[in-house]
Design a protein around this motif. Sequence first.
Motif, mmCIF file in Angstrom:
data_model
loop_
_atom_site.group_PDB
_atom_site.id
_atom_site.type_symbol
_atom_site.label_atom_id
_atom_site.label_comp_id
_atom_site.label_asym_id
_atom_site.label_seq_id
_atom_site.Cartn_x
_atom_site.Cartn_y
_atom_site.Cartn_z
ATOM 1 N N PHE A 249 0.839 -1.198 0.000
ATOM 2 C CA PHE A 249 0.000 0.000 0.000
ATOM 3 C C PHE A 249 0.875 1.250 0.000
ATOM 4 O O PHE A 249 1.674 1.448 0.915
ATOM 5 N N ASP A 250 0.701 2.076 -1.012
ATOM 6 C CA ASP A 250 1.514 3.290 -1.163
ATOM 7 C C ASP A 250 0.760 4.554 -0.720
ATOM 8 O O ASP A 250 -0.463 4.574 -0.660
ATOM 9 N N ASP A 251 1.538 5.587 -0.486
ATOM 10 C CA ASP A 251 1.069 6.978 -0.341
ATOM 11 C C ASP A 251 0.449 7.327 1.016
ATOM 12 O O ASP A 251 0.076 8.468 1.234
ATOM 13 N N GLY A 252 0.300 6.367 1.916
ATOM 14 C CA GLY A 252 -0.233 6.688 3.240
ATOM 15 C C GLY A 252 0.883 7.138 4.165
ATOM 16 O O GLY A 252 1.988 7.420 3.702
ATOM 17 N N SER B 164 9.588 2.704 2.926
ATOM 18 C CA SER B 164 9.617 4.117 2.540
ATOM 19 C C SER B 164 9.145 4.345 1.100
ATOM 20 O O SER B 164 9.541 3.638 0.181
ATOM 21 N N HIS B 165 8.299 5.342 0.953
ATOM 22 C CA HIS B 165 7.869 5.797 -0.380
ATOM 23 C C HIS B 165 8.446 7.203 -0.602
ATOM 24 O O HIS B 165 7.851 8.003 -1.297
ATOM 25 N N THR B 166 9.558 7.453 0.048
ATOM 26 C CA THR B 166 10.288 8.727 0.071
ATOM 27 C C THR B 166 9.581 9.779 0.936
ATOM 28 O O THR B 166 8.552 9.491 1.533
ATOM 29 N N TYR C 176 8.542 13.249 0.044
ATOM 30 C CA TYR C 176 7.499 14.157 -0.482
ATOM 31 C C TYR C 176 6.860 13.694 -1.791
ATOM 32 O O TYR C 176 6.206 14.462 -2.470
ATOM 33 N N HIS C 177 7.086 12.448 -2.179
ATOM 34 C CA HIS C 177 6.501 11.924 -3.421
ATOM 35 C C HIS C 177 6.918 12.736 -4.644
ATOM 36 O O HIS C 177 6.135 12.990 -5.561
ATOM 37 N N GLN C 178 8.169 13.138 -4.665
ATOM 38 C CA GLN C 178 8.683 13.833 -5.839
ATOM 39 C C GLN C 178 9.030 12.806 -6.915
ATOM 40 O O GLN C 178 9.375 11.671 -6.612
ATOM 41 N N MET D 197 -1.217 -1.332 -4.396
ATOM 42 C CA MET D 197 -2.474 -0.669 -4.050
ATOM 43 C C MET D 197 -2.146 0.595 -3.255
ATOM 44 O O MET D 197 -0.974 0.894 -3.016
ATOM 45 N N HIS D 198 -3.181 1.320 -2.866
ATOM 46 C CA HIS D 198 -3.005 2.558 -2.091
ATOM 47 C C HIS D 198 -3.987 2.552 -0.925
ATOM 48 O O HIS D 198 -5.184 2.320 -1.141
ATOM 49 N N ASP D 199 -3.460 2.815 0.266
ATOM 50 C CA ASP D 199 -4.332 2.751 1.445
ATOM 51 C C ASP D 199 -5.012 4.081 1.733
ATOM 52 O O ASP D 199 -5.505 4.311 2.830
HETATM 53 NI NI NI Z 1 2.940 6.899 -4.800
#
Ligand code: NI
Length: 266
Positions: free
Chosen positions: A74-77, A125-127, A129-131, A216-218
């Motif tokens: 799950f990304d972006d959370g 980690s998805h970094t 700031y999502h740059q 997926m994204h949570d």
């Molecule tokens: Ni993302």
Amino acid sequence: MNTRDRLSFKNIFVRLPWLRILLIVVAIIWAVLDLSSCTISRVGGSLDVLQVTPMFRHVRTRDLDGKKLIALTFDDGPSEATTPVLLDLLHQKSATATFFMLGSRARSYPDIVKRAEREGHLVASHTMYHQNFATISTGAIKDDIAESRAVFDDILGHYPALARPPYGNINNTVRDNIQAPIILWSVDTLDWKNKDAAAIDEIAHEQAHDGAVVLMHDIYETSIQAVDRLIDEFRDEGYEFVTVSELAKLRGATLNNGVIYYNFRP
Ligand code: NI
């Protein structure tokens, strides 16, 4: 009798035996509820991952022999609104997953980050700031990675074991500086685009395979609705859910920093 005596715990118990009984009953109910709600995932091969409830530790052994394995990611959370709902669901179904969190969001919701790890999931980690790392300078990439590592270290006491750069965009600077194995995916549910549980479910079934890493994204309710049905359906088909590190370990893969992994087929 002075005031201190009257207020002491001992004195209260002696004078009020029903209070003692009440406390014992409450403790028993608490323990029973806790036991029944606790779901401990897993044990397979040499793996030993615990989910820990506030009061008790339980280990429920789960045999992974002969099971097909799948890693939901799950990304972006984390999201304050949706991530706890997903964690409740995973807990209820005794499934573990991997969360590629943004450092900027993790910093806002440290309790969710800690909870995910405590409940047996892998926080990655998805970094920061999502740059898009393909379009920013080397210095900016290094700064982003350094900042995100510091955030996770601050919350969890260690750096994230795995990383996934935004959009899956990777160049040599990313590989050289990310300081973690890079995990992409072999199943893309496109949940961010279709925002429809049935559609997500359908794509997952079309593309799933033993050793799959599912993207997926949570942060979307529809993704969590999809997970609710996915877990039961995939279990009926002989799959079991593990984190990416568990999957790699069970498949005998050695994860190296800066190397890209898409899946872990048998
Ligand atoms: Ni993302």
